[in-house]
Design a protein around this motif. Sequence first.
Motif, PDB file in Angstrom:
ATOM      1  N   ASP A   1      -3.244  -6.905   5.898  1.00 36.18           N
ATOM      2  CA  ASP A   1      -3.103  -5.497   6.454  1.00 36.18           C
ATOM      3  C   ASP A   1      -3.341  -4.293   5.536  1.00 36.18           C
ATOM      4  O   ASP A   1      -3.027  -4.545   4.305  1.00 36.18           O
ATOM      5  N   ALA A   2      -3.979  -3.291   5.797  1.00 37.16           N
ATOM      6  CA  ALA A   2      -3.976  -2.148   4.840  1.00 37.16           C
ATOM      7  C   ALA A   2      -2.765  -1.591   4.009  1.00 37.16           C
ATOM      8  O   ALA A   2      -2.743  -1.676   2.868  1.00 37.16           O
ATOM      9  N   MET A   3      -1.525  -2.017   4.924  1.00 34.55           N
ATOM     10  CA  MET A   3      -0.127  -1.469   4.206  1.00 34.55           C
ATOM     11  C   MET A   3       0.287  -2.807   3.194  1.00 34.55           C
ATOM     12  O   MET A   3       1.065  -2.416   2.396  1.00 34.55           O
TER      13      MET A   3
ATOM     14  N   ALA B   1      -5.497   3.772  -2.505  1.00 32.26           N
ATOM     15  CA  ALA B   1      -4.826   4.578  -3.322  1.00 32.26           C
ATOM     16  C   ALA B   1      -4.315   5.765  -2.565  1.00 32.26           C
ATOM     17  O   ALA B   1      -3.146   6.422  -2.897  1.00 32.26           O
ATOM     18  N   LEU B   2      -4.932   6.232  -1.479  1.00 34.11           N
ATOM     19  CA  LEU B   2      -4.372   7.238  -0.627  1.00 34.11           C
ATOM     20  C   LEU B   2      -3.002   6.893   0.124  1.00 34.11           C
ATOM     21  O   LEU B   2      -2.328   7.902   0.065  1.00 34.11           O
ATOM     22  N   VAL B   3      -3.101   5.823   0.705  1.00 27.09           N
ATOM     23  CA  VAL B   3      -2.109   5.747   1.493  1.00 27.09           C
ATOM     24  C   VAL B   3      -0.883   5.176   0.547  1.00 27.09           C
ATOM     25  O   VAL B   3       0.332   5.396   0.728  1.00 27.09           O
TER      26      VAL B   3
ATOM     27  N   ASN C   1      -7.322  -4.838  13.367  1.00 23.10           N
ATOM     28  CA  ASN C   1      -6.197  -4.380  13.508  1.00 23.10           C
ATOM     29  C   ASN C   1      -5.926  -3.270  12.730  1.00 23.10           C
ATOM     30  O   ASN C   1      -5.090  -2.983  11.997  1.00 23.10           O
ATOM     31  N   GLN C   2      -6.982  -2.157  12.631  1.00 20.73           N
ATOM     32  CA  GLN C   2      -6.665  -0.997  11.600  1.00 20.73           C
ATOM     33  C   GLN C   2      -6.827   0.418  12.345  1.00 20.73           C
ATOM     34  O   GLN C   2      -6.942   1.139  11.746  1.00 20.73           O
ATOM     35  N   SER C   3      -6.544   0.242  13.588  1.00 18.01           N
ATOM     36  CA  SER C   3      -6.804   1.391  14.539  1.00 18.01           C
ATOM     37  C   SER C   3      -5.919   2.718  14.130  1.00 18.01           C
ATOM     38  O   SER C   3      -6.223   3.799  14.425  1.00 18.01           O
TER      39      SER C   3
END
Length: 373
Positions: A146-148, A178-180, A291-293
Amino acid sequence: MSSSSCSLSPSLRSRLFNSSATRFLVPPARLNQHRSRCEMNRRSFAFRGILASGVSVTGSSLATEPTQGMERLPFKPEGYNFWTWRGHKIHYVVQGEGLPIVLIHGFGASAFHWRYNIPELAKKYKVYAVDLLGFGWSEKAVIEYDAMVWRDQVVDFLKEIVKEPAVLVGNSLGGFTALVAAVGFPEQVVGLALLNSAGQFGNPNENMDEPEESILQKFVLKPLKEVFQRVVLGFLFWQAKQPARIESVLKSVYINTSNVDDYLVESITMPAADPNAGEVYYRLMTRFMLNQSKYTLNSALSELRCPLLLLWGDLDPWVGPAKANRIKEFYPNTTLVNLKAGHCPHDEVPELVNKSLIDWLSSLKPEASLQTL
């Protein structure tokens, strides 16, 4: 292994990554106009995922000469430094002294993609380059990506390894990461630089709720879809083992292809010899990308509090300059530098990226930036 651009979920399908296996097989010319821009983004980042799934190129001498007059990070097949994060081995490079700069690679790449940036930046700053989990020399963990996950990895890297205010620099998937991370740990991020970043702006009118699955969908159609995806992605994984294909894809996103050399190809393919590489690739291209919406540039930029630098390769066939202009419009505390380069300007025109980054870094006042948070 690796990952980054549009996804298959309604909104961030077109925002971060593409996981639709069938799209790998559709030539760009046949995509309809309504989908063309995002489909190209998804397809291209998917190809970068394919790059990362290959096996090492045997017999490579890595003898290609570095860019004229530029120092290059020595290639080490065994890697540089390792840190244990949540029980997983994470690879990173560190050089120099001064204000910390943390470099985060894109989909399919590794810390070695910053080969021409680390030595130059390290003359004035303490430079870190980290491999995200599932990529490069970091562990190919069989987890639900997941991006997180990568956000948390970078935040903990700042806490446990860097241990002081730093500037984050990211390309492609690494840019969105980097942004998150900057949003998630504002007290320790004093500046952010994005190079042809992944991520898309969300549609405020789009319904983010997924419809409830029927029994037929859950127990018949979904399992069949997974079987199909495994077959197709398995074929693409095998196909990606061919060095000529890897080189071809790289050359499609480097306008000046002189830096597409043995070093670069080896740094992308060598990590994929890991026994878990195939499974990680499958998870990155399906479960993660589906699962990135909820992760959009709008939501992240609206919470950003530090100065932003955009170093943008305007000739990028995947992420054009219009996106950089929109980011600057959305987030006024932005400096935009346009470069005649493709998707990876830091490796294609490293001397220009290094100069622009150093000029911008010299204008930062870390103490003042932290006080305004």
